[in-house]
Design a protein around this motif. Structure first.
Motif, PDB file in Angstrom:
ATOM      1  N   LEU A  74       0.867  -1.264  -0.241  1.00  0.00           N
ATOM      2  CA  LEU A  74       0.298   0.003   0.147  1.00  0.00           C
ATOM      3  C   LEU A  74       0.543   0.989  -0.209  1.00  0.00           C
ATOM      4  CD1 LEU A  74      -2.389  -1.342   2.402  1.00  0.00           C
ATOM      5  CD2 LEU A  74      -2.368  -1.096  -0.200  1.00  0.00           C
ATOM      6  N   ASP A  75       2.692   0.880  -0.171  1.00  0.00           N
ATOM      7  CA  ASP A  75       2.794   2.536  -0.011  1.00  0.00           C
ATOM      8  C   ASP A  75       3.100   2.970  -0.948  1.00  0.00           C
ATOM      9  OD1 ASP A  75       5.150   3.811   0.736  1.00  0.00           O
ATOM     10  OD2 ASP A  75       6.438   2.926   1.781  1.00  0.00           O
ATOM     11  N   LYS A  76       2.254   3.867  -1.683  1.00  0.00           N
ATOM     12  CA  LYS A  76       2.969   4.497  -3.051  1.00  0.00           C
ATOM     13  C   LYS A  76       4.175   5.301  -3.160  1.00  0.00           C
ATOM     14  CE  LYS A  76      -1.437   3.772  -3.375  1.00  0.00           C
ATOM     15  NZ  LYS A  76      -2.510   2.775  -4.892  1.00  0.00           N
ATOM     16  N   THR A  77       4.922   5.408  -2.164  1.00  0.00           N
ATOM     17  CA  THR A  77       6.358   6.300  -2.515  1.00  0.00           C
ATOM     18  C   THR A  77       7.308   5.122  -3.278  1.00  0.00           C
ATOM     19  OG1 THR A  77       7.083   5.333  -0.623  1.00  0.00           O
ATOM     20  CG2 THR A  77       5.906   7.189  -0.288  1.00  0.00           C
ATOM     21  N   LEU A  78       6.589   3.401  -3.404  1.00  0.00           N
ATOM     22  CA  LEU A  78       7.514   1.975  -3.990  1.00  0.00           C
ATOM     23  C   LEU A  78       7.159   2.139  -5.628  1.00  0.00           C
ATOM     24  CD1 LEU A  78       7.205  -0.407  -0.728  1.00  0.00           C
ATOM     25  CD2 LEU A  78       9.018   1.414  -1.397  1.00  0.00           C
ATOM     26  N   ASN A  79       7.876   1.858  -5.638  1.00  0.00           N
ATOM     27  CA  ASN A  79       8.226   1.918  -7.510  1.00  0.00           C
ATOM     28  C   ASN A  79       8.977   0.342  -7.917  1.00  0.00           C
ATOM     29  OD1 ASN A  79       6.841   1.920  -9.882  1.00  0.00           O
ATOM     30  ND2 ASN A  79       8.265   3.817 -10.284  1.00  0.00           N
ATOM     31  N   PRO A  80       8.908  -0.543  -7.991  1.00  0.00           N
ATOM     32  CA  PRO A  80       7.182  -1.023  -8.618  1.00  0.00           C
ATOM     33  C   PRO A  80       6.801  -1.224  -6.007  1.00  0.00           C
ATOM     34  CG  PRO A  80       8.510  -3.053  -8.914  1.00  0.00           C
ATOM     35  CD  PRO A  80       9.578  -1.820  -8.279  1.00  0.00           C
ATOM     36  N   PRO A  81       5.577  -1.894  -6.728  1.00  0.00           N
ATOM     37  CA  PRO A  81       4.513  -1.477  -5.407  1.00  0.00           C
ATOM     38  C   PRO A  81       5.267  -3.235  -4.628  1.00  0.00           C
ATOM     39  CG  PRO A  81       2.656  -0.484  -6.527  1.00  0.00           C
ATOM     40  CD  PRO A  81       4.192  -1.586  -7.427  1.00  0.00           C
ATOM     41  N   GLY A  82       5.761  -2.762  -3.479  1.00  0.00           N
ATOM     42  CA  GLY A  82       6.324  -4.472  -2.321  1.00  0.00           C
ATOM     43  C   GLY A  82       5.109  -5.061  -2.310  1.00  0.00           C
ATOM     44  N   ASN A  83       5.506  -6.417  -1.983  1.00  0.00           N
ATOM     45  CA  ASN A  83       4.586  -7.234  -1.538  1.00  0.00           C
ATOM     46  C   ASN A  83       3.450  -7.425   0.152  1.00  0.00           C
ATOM     47  OD1 ASN A  83       5.554  -8.184   1.516  1.00  0.00           O
ATOM     48  ND2 ASN A  83       7.483  -8.854   0.313  1.00  0.00           N
ATOM     49  N   THR A  84       3.169  -8.494   0.257  1.00  0.00           N
ATOM     50  CA  THR A  84       1.636  -8.200   0.460  1.00  0.00           C
ATOM     51  C   THR A  84       1.679  -8.644   2.384  1.00  0.00           C
ATOM     52  OG1 THR A  84       1.198 -10.613   0.276  1.00  0.00           O
ATOM     53  CG2 THR A  84      -0.376  -8.486  -0.450  1.00  0.00           C
TER      54      THR A  84
ATOM     55  N   GLY B  90      -5.014 -12.339   1.781  1.00  0.00           N
ATOM     56  CA  GLY B  90      -6.520 -11.774   2.158  1.00  0.00           C
ATOM     57  C   GLY B  90      -6.935 -10.438   1.889  1.00  0.00           C
ATOM     58  N   LEU B  91      -5.599  -9.608   1.609  1.00  0.00           N
ATOM     59  CA  LEU B  91      -6.131  -8.322   1.843  1.00  0.00           C
ATOM     60  C   LEU B  91      -6.544  -8.136   0.292  1.00  0.00           C
ATOM     61  CD1 LEU B  91      -5.733  -5.671   2.769  1.00  0.00           C
ATOM     62  CD2 LEU B  91      -2.966  -5.251   1.791  1.00  0.00           C
ATOM     63  N   ASP B  92      -7.537  -6.923  -0.080  1.00  0.00           N
ATOM     64  CA  ASP B  92      -8.175  -6.411  -0.977  1.00  0.00           C
ATOM     65  C   ASP B  92      -7.303  -5.450  -1.572  1.00  0.00           C
ATOM     66  OD1 ASP B  92     -10.033  -6.575  -3.180  1.00  0.00           O
ATOM     67  OD2 ASP B  92     -11.516  -7.032  -2.945  1.00  0.00           O
ATOM     68  N   LEU B  93      -6.114  -5.119  -2.287  1.00  0.00           N
ATOM     69  CA  LEU B  93      -5.875  -4.762  -2.688  1.00  0.00           C
ATOM     70  C   LEU B  93      -5.970  -3.082  -3.616  1.00  0.00           C
ATOM     71  CD1 LEU B  93      -1.761  -5.681  -3.931  1.00  0.00           C
ATOM     72  CD2 LEU B  93      -2.270  -4.874  -1.987  1.00  0.00           C
ATOM     73  N   ALA B  94      -7.104  -4.211  -3.894  1.00  0.00           N
ATOM     74  CA  ALA B  94      -8.373  -2.979  -4.626  1.00  0.00           C
ATOM     75  C   ALA B  94      -9.089  -1.590  -4.155  1.00  0.00           C
ATOM     76  CB  ALA B  94      -9.101  -3.734  -5.929  1.00  0.00           C
ATOM     77  N   ALA B  95      -9.412  -2.966  -3.530  1.00  0.00           N
ATOM     78  CA  ALA B  95     -10.781  -2.257  -2.428  1.00  0.00           C
ATOM     79  C   ALA B  95     -10.323  -0.831  -1.662  1.00  0.00           C
ATOM     80  CB  ALA B  95     -11.369  -3.419  -1.799  1.00  0.00           C
TER      81      ALA B  95
ATOM     82  N   SER C 118      -2.639   4.940   5.560  1.00  0.00           N
ATOM     83  CA  SER C 118      -2.472   6.306   4.552  1.00  0.00           C
ATOM     84  C   SER C 118      -2.035   5.996   3.664  1.00  0.00           C
ATOM     85  CB  SER C 118      -1.158   7.143   5.823  1.00  0.00           C
ATOM     86  OG  SER C 118       0.170   6.401   5.009  1.00  0.00           O
ATOM     87  N   ASP C 119      -1.779   6.209   2.666  1.00  0.00           N
ATOM     88  CA  ASP C 119      -1.161   6.039   0.901  1.00  0.00           C
ATOM     89  C   ASP C 119       0.509   5.343   1.049  1.00  0.00           C
ATOM     90  OD1 ASP C 119       0.110   7.852   1.996  1.00  0.00           O
ATOM     91  OD2 ASP C 119      -0.478   9.148  -0.753  1.00  0.00           O
ATOM     92  N   GLN C 120       1.133   5.413   2.448  1.00  0.00           N
ATOM     93  CA  GLN C 120       2.443   5.356   2.870  1.00  0.00           C
ATOM     94  C   GLN C 120       2.395   4.095   3.383  1.00  0.00           C
ATOM     95  OE1 GLN C 120       4.652   8.166   4.836  1.00  0.00           O
ATOM     96  NE2 GLN C 120       4.536   9.899   3.443  1.00  0.00           N
ATOM     97  N   GLY C 121       1.104   3.352   3.363  1.00  0.00           N
ATOM     98  CA  GLY C 121       0.838   1.563   4.077  1.00  0.00           C
ATOM     99  C   GLY C 121       1.410   1.758   5.896  1.00  0.00           C
ATOM    100  N   THR C 122       1.008   2.937   6.131  1.00  0.00           N
ATOM    101  CA  THR C 122       1.680   2.793   7.722  1.00  0.00           C
ATOM    102  C   THR C 122       0.207   3.660   8.449  1.00  0.00           C
ATOM    103  OG1 THR C 122       2.507   5.464   7.934  1.00  0.00           O
ATOM    104  CG2 THR C 122       4.710   3.145   7.491  1.00  0.00           C
ATOM    105  N   GLN C 123       0.241   3.643   9.996  1.00  0.00           N
ATOM    106  CA  GLN C 123      -1.439   4.542   9.719  1.00  0.00           C
ATOM    107  C   GLN C 123      -1.392   6.042  10.091  1.00  0.00           C
ATOM    108  OE1 GLN C 123       1.016   2.436  13.421  1.00  0.00           O
ATOM    109  NE2 GLN C 123       1.194   4.153  14.719  1.00  0.00           N
ATOM    110  N   VAL C 124      -1.682   6.535  10.498  1.00  0.00           N
ATOM    111  CA  VAL C 124      -1.706   7.812   9.496  1.00  0.00           C
ATOM    112  C   VAL C 124      -0.775   8.709  10.284  1.00  0.00           C
ATOM    113  CG1 VAL C 124      -2.836  10.291   9.141  1.00  0.00           C
ATOM    114  CG2 VAL C 124      -4.517   7.855   8.146  1.00  0.00           C
TER     115      VAL C 124
END
Length: 210
Positions: free
Chosen positions: A47-57, A119-124, A167-173
């Motif tokens: 869920l970390d938008k700063t990673l390119n490509p995104p990391g694993n689940t 089980g994480l629904d990444l899209a949602a 948040s969009d960094q994959g951490t708590q806000v």
């Protein structure tokens, strides 16, 4: 003739007062406080938008467990931690078990783990984050025994949890803020139990039976 009735009454009152003080001191020395449980870190690379490509689940987390008792140790049974990708607890994304351990008087411990949140629904979840933040739920369950001098109490079950905004960094806000895991039902039950226990002990010492 000397007033033997008055002396006997004073003696009985003094005896009851002494027993009451003894009951109070015993209650103060035997009562326990539940450990303080906090989530101090959560990170989901996918869920970390700063990673390119995104990391694993993989989901990484850290708990902070604090023994608030000044003169009592805590024996933890295995600590089960479960995460959900919504606050309704109807979709678990995985769990982790922390092995049992002992915690000394007023000690603090950092316990962490990681698991594949398959089980994480990444899209949602990503859609929710794009609208602000995604709300996750974390639950913790264990049983503890308290060490009072040379003996241990019976097991006390602990079930606590909290909502976490991701948040969009994959951490708590607010990643620097620890999130307290709590349960209002547990607090009410604990307070009620301690009050009833202290009153029962008081009357037992005075009358010799409940």
């Amino acid at each position: 003739m000397p007033d033997s009735g008055g002396g006997c009454c004073r003696c009985c009152c003094s005896f009851i007062f002494t027993l009451g003080l003894t009951a109070l001191f015993m209650w103060l020395s035997l009562r326990t406080s539940s450990p303080k449980c906090l989530l101090q870190r959560i990170y989901i690379p996918a869920l970390d938008k700063t990673l390119n490509p995104p990391g694993n689940t993989t989901l990484f987390f850290e708990l902070r467990l604090e023994n608030t008792n000044k003169d009592k140790g805590v024996y933890y049974d295995p600590v089960n931690v479960t995460f959900f990708d919504n606050p309704n607890r109807n979709h678990s994304i995985g769990n982790f078990t922390i092995v049992k351990f002992y915690q000394g008087h007023k000690k603090k411990a950092t316990k962490g783990g990681d698991f594949n949140a398959s089980g994480l629904d990444l899209a949602a979840v990503s859609r929710e984050i794009s609208n602000g933040s995604a709300i996750f739920q974390v639950d913790m369950e264990t049983s503890v025994r308290y060490k009072i001098m040379a003996w241990k109490t019976k097991r006390h079950r602990i079930m606590v949890g909290a909502r976490v905004n991701i948040s969009d960094q994959g951490t708590q806000v607010n990643p620097k803020k620890r999130i307290k895991l709590g349960s209002s039902a547990e607090m009410i039950g604990s307070s009620y139990g301690k009050t009833i226990g202290s009153l029962s002990l008081f009357f037992f010492l005075i009358y010799g039976e409940f």
